[in-house]
Design an enzyme around this catalytic site. Structure first.
Site, mmCIF file in Angstrom:
data_model
loop_
_atom_site.group_PDB
_atom_site.id
_atom_site.type_symbol
_atom_site.label_atom_id
_atom_site.label_comp_id
_atom_site.label_asym_id
_atom_site.label_seq_id
_atom_site.Cartn_x
_atom_site.Cartn_y
_atom_site.Cartn_z
ATOM 1 N N CYS A 48 7.082 -9.698 0.664
ATOM 2 C CA CYS A 48 6.030 -8.687 0.473
ATOM 3 C C CYS A 48 5.108 -8.677 1.692
ATOM 4 O O CYS A 48 4.746 -7.617 2.192
ATOM 5 C CB CYS A 48 5.202 -8.983 -0.777
ATOM 6 S SG CYS A 48 5.930 -8.347 -2.287
ATOM 7 N N ARG A 62 9.642 -14.287 -2.625
ATOM 8 C CA ARG A 62 9.305 -12.898 -2.938
ATOM 9 C C ARG A 62 7.989 -12.499 -2.257
ATOM 10 O O ARG A 62 7.864 -11.452 -1.639
ATOM 11 C CB ARG A 62 9.226 -12.728 -4.458
ATOM 12 C CG ARG A 62 8.685 -11.427 -4.988
ATOM 13 C CD ARG A 62 9.579 -10.245 -4.704
ATOM 14 N NE ARG A 62 9.208 -9.592 -3.457
ATOM 15 C CZ ARG A 62 9.732 -8.471 -2.992
ATOM 16 N NH1 ARG A 62 10.694 -7.859 -3.640
ATOM 17 N NH2 ARG A 62 9.349 -7.938 -1.862
ATOM 18 N N CYS A 83 -1.764 -5.906 -1.129
ATOM 19 C CA CYS A 83 -0.831 -5.991 -2.264
ATOM 20 C C CYS A 83 -1.053 -4.796 -3.191
ATOM 21 O O CYS A 83 -0.113 -4.236 -3.764
ATOM 22 C CB CYS A 83 -1.048 -7.281 -3.050
ATOM 23 S SG CYS A 83 -0.987 -8.781 -2.067
ATOM 24 N N HIS A 122 0.999 -2.230 -5.688
ATOM 25 C CA HIS A 122 0.994 -2.801 -7.044
ATOM 26 C C HIS A 122 -0.351 -2.669 -7.753
ATOM 27 O O HIS A 122 -0.686 -3.492 -8.594
ATOM 28 C CB HIS A 122 1.414 -4.277 -6.991
ATOM 29 C CG HIS A 122 2.827 -4.474 -6.533
ATOM 30 N ND1 HIS A 122 3.905 -4.156 -7.321
ATOM 31 C CD2 HIS A 122 3.340 -4.937 -5.370
ATOM 32 C CE1 HIS A 122 5.026 -4.432 -6.655
ATOM 33 N NE2 HIS A 122 4.705 -4.901 -5.469
#
Lengths: 271, 218
Positions: free
Chosen positions: A232, A228, A180, A184
């Site tokens: 991802c 969502r 992730c 991010h």
């Protein structure tokens, strides 16, 4: 003295002033362009339709037990909706688990209405009872719009899930070695033209986490946080995360706690 | 110290200890976090299409970089990881490093491949524009990686076949094959090592970066 008004210096200053709005517009960043686009659409965010539908569904007697969800405890006591969204995921004493909004709704739908939570979790996004949940999360999140995130971290399980969420956030795997954090974990990054919120701290965390559920113009549907996260993980080339699985809930705790103090805009509007 | 003073001092220590113990009980140990994480991962993912569960098994590089959680690695560990990755780099047996930049541009544009919604056997893209600026004409590029515009030109490559270009040509090939050979926790996928791109595809991306006729170097 009057003539000096028309002197070269004054003229240059006037020209610069006149040109300023134009050059500012030319320098408008992608982020500003996207923000403008969102603002233009915000007046009629189709998420409002999901909110209205969700409120009706919340109050409607449904399922094998023909009961409404009005006694569902989202963390602030049975039936309380307002303010719950900005305190989720949290620990629930009855299930002895940390739950996000969607896993908690599954619990309520099973206990109060007699639905089979496992079956709903297996249903494809946007179909069957998953569609119901999308309306419910729109309604419930909308009732906390503008409130600041303040997830509880007093319970040992909540602390543990934050740390697990951090581990999962930084876990690099799959053929691309992505985590992730690959997208991010830093400020001011983008994939293609899309700006990426830094979910490890404020203000990025609430900008990202606090905008879901959101109506996605590109897919013409309201996406929940679970949906969502699922996408991802697809793009990270990972295996498939189970709906309302602990990995997704732990990520919710990590992002939600990092969002502390930031305002929720959910259900927001996404391109 | 008289009796009262002793009592007060003991009480203070007792209070400090209680606070400390409460703190310990609240914050999970790293062992408890590791165990819980392993359990959570095991129970949360399933196989879907071509995305098998073995994708959650980490090699030594991913293990170390995951644990670092965004912080820089210990220098020795980083060096060891880079050396191990460098050993995996396979140079083209026929010595042909440069392909067709037009094909390379298509690969750079293509972000598909290896997700659970992709079909097995389809050629993967390189997803290069997702993270890098490459040609001047393409405005939709990412910024996770550095700009590669004028990559060859900036490195003085006027003829990729010339002997003087050899170090840059070999480094670029190695970086595309296994980026972790030069930067232990690089965010770049290991295109050759992980078999994301085939040898000919890497040749074509090499041409995009190094051919003086490519839009990258114009």
């Amino acid at each position: 003295m009057k003539s000096s008004l028309y002197g070269p210096a004054a003229l240059a200053a006037l020209t610069a002033l006149a040109l300023f709005p134009l050059s500012a517009a030319a320098q408008k960043s992608t982020a500003e362009g996207i923000a403008e686009y969102r603002a233009m659409l915000a007046d009629g965010n189709p998420a409002e339709l999901y909110e209205a539908k969700g409120e009706l569904i919340w109050k409607q007697a449904r399922g094998p037990k023909n009961a409404s969800l009005e006694k569902c405890d989202l963390g602030k006591g049975p039936g309380v909706v307002k303010g719950t969204f900005v305190e989720l995921p949290r620990f629930f004493a009855d299930t002895r688990r940390v739950q996000d909004l969607e896993s908690r709704l599954l619990t309520c739908m099973e206990q109060l209405q007699g639905f089979n939570a496992a079956d709903i979790a297996k249903t494809s996004f946007g179909t069957g009872e998953q569609k119901t949940i999308e309306s419910l999360v729109a309604y419930i999140s909308g009732e906390s719009r503008g409130m600041s995130f303040n997830l509880p971290q007093a319970h040992a399980q909540e602390k543990l899930m934050y740390e697990v969420g951090k581990k999962v956030f930084y876990l690099r795997g799959g053929p691309y070695d992505f985590s992730c954090a690959s997208c991010h974990g830093e400020d001011n990054k983008r994939v293609r033209l899309q700006d990426l919120p830094n979910l490890t701290k404020e203000p990025g965390a609430s900008t990202g986490f606090g905008a879901w559920p959101a109506y996605r113009v590109s897919s013409g549907d309201l996406w929940s946080m679970q949906r969502r996260l699922n996408d991802c993980y697809r793009q990270q080339r990972f295996p498939f995360p189970g709906y309302a699985s602990d990995a997704t809930i732990a990520l919710g705790v990590y992002m939600g706690v990092n969002s502390k103090g930031g305002a929720s805009t959910a259900p927001a509007l996404k391109r | 110290m008289n009796k009262t003073q002793k009592k007060v001092a003991l009480l203070a220590v007792g209070t400090a200890l209680t606070v400390l113990l409460a703190g310990c009980a609240m914050a999970p140990t790293s062992q408890a976090v590791d165990e819980a994480t392993a359990q959570v991962l095991k129970g949360s993912f399933r196989e879907q299409g071509i995305a098998r569960l073995d994708r959650l098994k980490l090699d030594a590089s991913n293990q170390a970089c995951s644990e670092a959680a965004g912080k820089p690695l210990d220098e020795k560990l980083a060096k060891a990881i880079e050396e191990a990755n460098l050993k995996t780099v396979k140079f083209p047996l026929d010595g042909k490093f440069i392909g067709n930049w037009r094909e390379g541009e298509k690969i750079a544009q293509n972000g598909r491949g290896l997700t659970w919604s992709d079909k097995p056997g389809e050629a993967n893209g390189g997803s290069c524009y997702n993270c890098h600026q490459i040609s001047k004409a393409e405005l939709s590029f990412g910024s996770i990686g550095p700009s590669l515009y004028n990559y060859g030109k900036l490195r003085g490559v006027s003829d990729p076949a010339a002997a003087a270009s050899k170090p840059i040509v070999e480094y670029t090939w190695g970086k595309l094959w296994n980026a972790k050979a030069y930067n232990a926790c690089s965010g770049m996928p290991r295109f050759g090592h992980a078999a994301i791109l085939g040898e000919q595809q890497i040749r074509d991306v090499m041409a995009l970066l190094l051919d003086p006729q490519s839009p990258v170097n114009k």
